[in-house]
Design an enzyme around this catalytic site. Structure first.
Site, mmCIF file in Angstrom:
data_model
loop_
_atom_site.group_PDB
_atom_site.id
_atom_site.type_symbol
_atom_site.label_atom_id
_atom_site.label_comp_id
_atom_site.label_asym_id
_atom_site.label_seq_id
_atom_site.Cartn_x
_atom_site.Cartn_y
_atom_site.Cartn_z
ATOM 1 N N SER A 555 0.842 -1.213 0.080
ATOM 2 C CA SER A 555 0.173 0.173 0.077
ATOM 3 C C SER A 555 0.924 1.306 -0.033
ATOM 4 C CB SER A 555 -0.995 -0.018 1.336
ATOM 5 O OG SER A 555 -0.195 -0.258 2.560
ATOM 6 N N LYS A 598 -5.330 3.589 10.087
ATOM 7 C CA LYS A 598 -4.692 4.531 9.535
ATOM 8 C C LYS A 598 -4.936 5.858 9.497
ATOM 9 C CE LYS A 598 -2.700 1.360 5.882
ATOM 10 N NZ LYS A 598 -2.537 0.850 4.272
#
EC number: 3.4.21.53
Length: 651
Positions: A555, A598
């Site tokens: 990612s 996140k």
């Protein structure tokens, strides 16, 4: 006791008149004869030991019946121990198990007392008859009661509680909630084990915890075969005997940390957790199928990606994300402070931990996703307070002892004596004046004195740069401990043929992402500005700070591309920007995991603008409002959109 072979055992011919050669031959024969005598003595001792072992086990009285020999009475007493044990539950024992028990009892009666197999049969029957055949605890499927218990034990976790209540509701309608294997997945310290305990309490089931982390031998689950010297059944059979019911809640803790070996613990767990197989689970020690379909299995894991595919396929995964700062505040104030004060022998009114101190503690000492470290820090505070109180009491007792022994003193010493006497009384819980009670009992913890108890803050701030330099971009990462920021830095090395050097303790997937990012960045730069030959004529170095920490995952692709383009255009990205997402060679943005963690990491680093993949829009909408508040989130499906957000501003 065996006698050692010495010179006086030698025949006289050896000691007196033999030649050296004959003496050696005769000596060898004498030694051989002594060795045979030693072996026969060992065999007699072994038989005597097992004879004593088998005759010490009977528990039935030794009264003579007038029929049969004393030897028959001994044998009957051995088998009667188990016959009396199974008599009340004989109808509940499965037919195939009952046939095995009867056969072993008959075999026990036929065996000789000095035979080793008697001990083996006795141990086997002891386990086989001690299992709770047909005994189940009364279950409670009251959803309202279960909801109350879950709220008492845990703050937040709305989705997790809802899923557990759905599970209990199905049990209410069907009367049988088994058939599902629940796996609670999340970072350490978020309450996975305590949730399993709460579910067991809500259902009225017995609770048993089995730690499978590091388990590398299938015999721990399946048991040992009885051909071994000291066999024993597997952990599941031991669990049933310990809890005494057929329907406990068994927690398989840390199932993602199974040990790797050729003895295949995964296969044993697969048989244990498969609803199609565990109704006829075969323990190698018992060697009879037992029904485990009534057992409710709950597993915990930090990372389900480490689980084998076939095992994961049989589980229903419930994700537990990390706690927000607001949730940690409620947990600390409503649960942890009260619990810790009682453990340390302090009254709740003796210590006042203000909200500002709790928030400072959470943000600067305990940024983990869970609350285990937060509890440890609060315990540290209360232990130091307990030490201060005990020292005060010891000083008061010493001062009073000195005053009494001196027998004289001034008015000031008399007042000090009375004050210390009152302080001692207050520490003992007796009534006293408000002033002395405040001295003896009241401690206030705020931001100004928190460091006195815990030392300097562990975290000064995750944001490395107030103004992001050229070639640096803030990414977002998920770890087993929750979310964190991940800076990507790129710099020019020297002129020459285009190349990329990568450092930062990166895994294989992340290295491939860097190579893809380099290719995509060169293509985008050529499309935007064909005259810019920076990538073709420059050797670059891409680094991810904190090189001692291993990093891997796909990612970071869009962050790496943005870092490379920032260096090529000599233009920094906006300082409050953070992003995450995997990029393909054509520039498509793929979805990511760990969105809540996140997002919280971005909030801690004062990032106001966040870029997420379009496929994660629904995940963000499901987050609590306290997590989403104040954030400007953009969802993208191709890199061109990220380019405009990162560089399309008035520099």
């Amino acid at each position: 006791m065996l006698k050692p072979f010495t010179s006086h055992h030698m025949p006289l011919a050896i000691r007196v008149g033999s030649s050296p050669a004959n003496r050696s031959l005769l000596l060898l024969k004498a030694w051989s004869q002594q060795t045979r005598w030693n072996r026969s003595s060992h065999e007699l001792a072994r038989r005597a030991f097992f004879s004593t072992l088998t005759t010490s086990k009977p528990t039935v009285s030794c009264s003579a019946t007038g029929s049969g020999s004393a030897e028959d009475v001994k044998k009957t007493r051995l088998s009667d121990t188990f016959r009396k044990r199974i008599e009340p539950i004989k109808e509940k024992i499965p037919k195939h198990v009952l046939e095995v028990i009867e056969g072993e009892l008959a075999k026990l009666d036929r065996k000789e007392d000095d035979s080793y197999s008697t001990t083996s049969i006795y141990s086997y029957l002891d386990w086989l008859t001690a299992l709770p055949w047909g005994k189940c605890s009364d279950e409670n499927f009251d959803v309202l009661r279960a909801e109350k218990i879950l709220d008492e034990d845990h703050y937040g976790l709305r989705d997790v509680k809802e899923r557990i209540l759905e599970f209990i509701a199905v049990g209410t309608l069907t009367g049988n909630p088994e058939g599902k294997i629940i796996c609670l997945s999340g970072p350490p310290g978020v309450g996975k084990t305590s949730i399993a305990r709460s579910v067991a309490r809500a259902l009225g089931r017995k609770f048993f915890r089995l730690a499978v982390g590091g388990l590398s031998d299938s015999s721990e689950i399946k048991g040992d075969r009885r051909v071994y010297a000291t066999p024993k059944p597997g952990k599941i059979v031991q669990c049933l005997k310990q809890v005494g019911t057929e329907n406990p809640l068994v927690l398989l803790d840390e199932i993602d940390k199974l040990g790797k070996s050729s003895k295949d613990p995964e296969g044993a767990l697969l048989e244990l957790l498969d609803p199609e197989q565990n109704a006829h689970f075969l323990d190698f020690f018992l060697d009879v199928p037992i029904d485990l379909s009534k057992v409710l299995f709950v597993c915990t894991a930090n990372n389900i990606n480490w689980l084998p595919g076939p095992l994961l396929d049989r589980m229903e995964v419930i994700q537990l994300a990390g706690y927000t700062a607001d949730e940690k505040m409620h947990i600390a104030r409503d649960y942890l402070v009260k619990t810790v004060s009682g453990k340390c022998g302090l009254k709740p009114e003796q210590v006042d931990v203000v909200d500002a101190a709790l928030l400072f503690l959470i943000e600067n000492y305990c940024r983990e996703a869970g609350v285990r470290n937060l509890q440890k820090q609060i315990e540290k505070i209360f232990r130091k307070i307990a030490l201060k109180l005990v020292r005060q009491q010891a000083s008061a007792e010493a001062a009073m002892a000195n005053f009494k022994s001196s027998g004289e003193g001034s008015i000031e010493m008399l007042h000090e004596y009375l004050r210390l006497k009152e302080l001692e009384y207050a520490l003992g819980g007796g009534p006293t004046s408000e002033k002395s009670r405040a001295v003896a009992e009241k401690f206030t913890i705020d931001e100004s004195n928190l460091a006195d108890y815990l030392g300097k803050p562990v975290f000064e701030g995750e944001k490395l740069y107030e103004q992001t330099p050229v070639g640096v971009v803030m990414g977002l990462a998920w770890t087993a401990m929750g979310g964190s920021t991940l800076y990507i830095e790129t710099t020019f090395v020297e002129e020459g043929k285009g190349g990329l050097h990568i450092t930062g303790h990166l895994g294989r997937v992340m290295k491939e992402s860097a190579e893809i990012a380099h290719t995509v960045a060169r293509r985008i730069m050529f499309d935007k500005d064909p005259k810019n030959l920076f990538f073709a004529n420059s050797k670059l170095h891409l680094h991810v700070p904190e090189g001692a920490t291993p990093k891997d995952g796909p990612s970071a692709g869009c962050t790496m591309i943005t870092s490379l383009l920032s260096l090529a255009m000599k233009k920094p990205v906006r300082k409050d920007l953070a992003m995450t997402g995997e990029v393909t060679l054509t520039g498509r943005i793929l979805p990511i995991g760990g969105l809540k963690e996140k997002t919280m990491a971005a909030r801690r680093s004062q990032a106001k603008v966040i870029i997420f993949p379009e496929a994660n829009r629904r995940d963000f909408e499901d987050l609590e409002e306290s997590v989403k508040e104040g954030l400007d989130v953009h969802f993208v499906h191709e890199y061109e959109q990220i380019f405009e957000l990162a560089f399309g501003y008035d520099h």
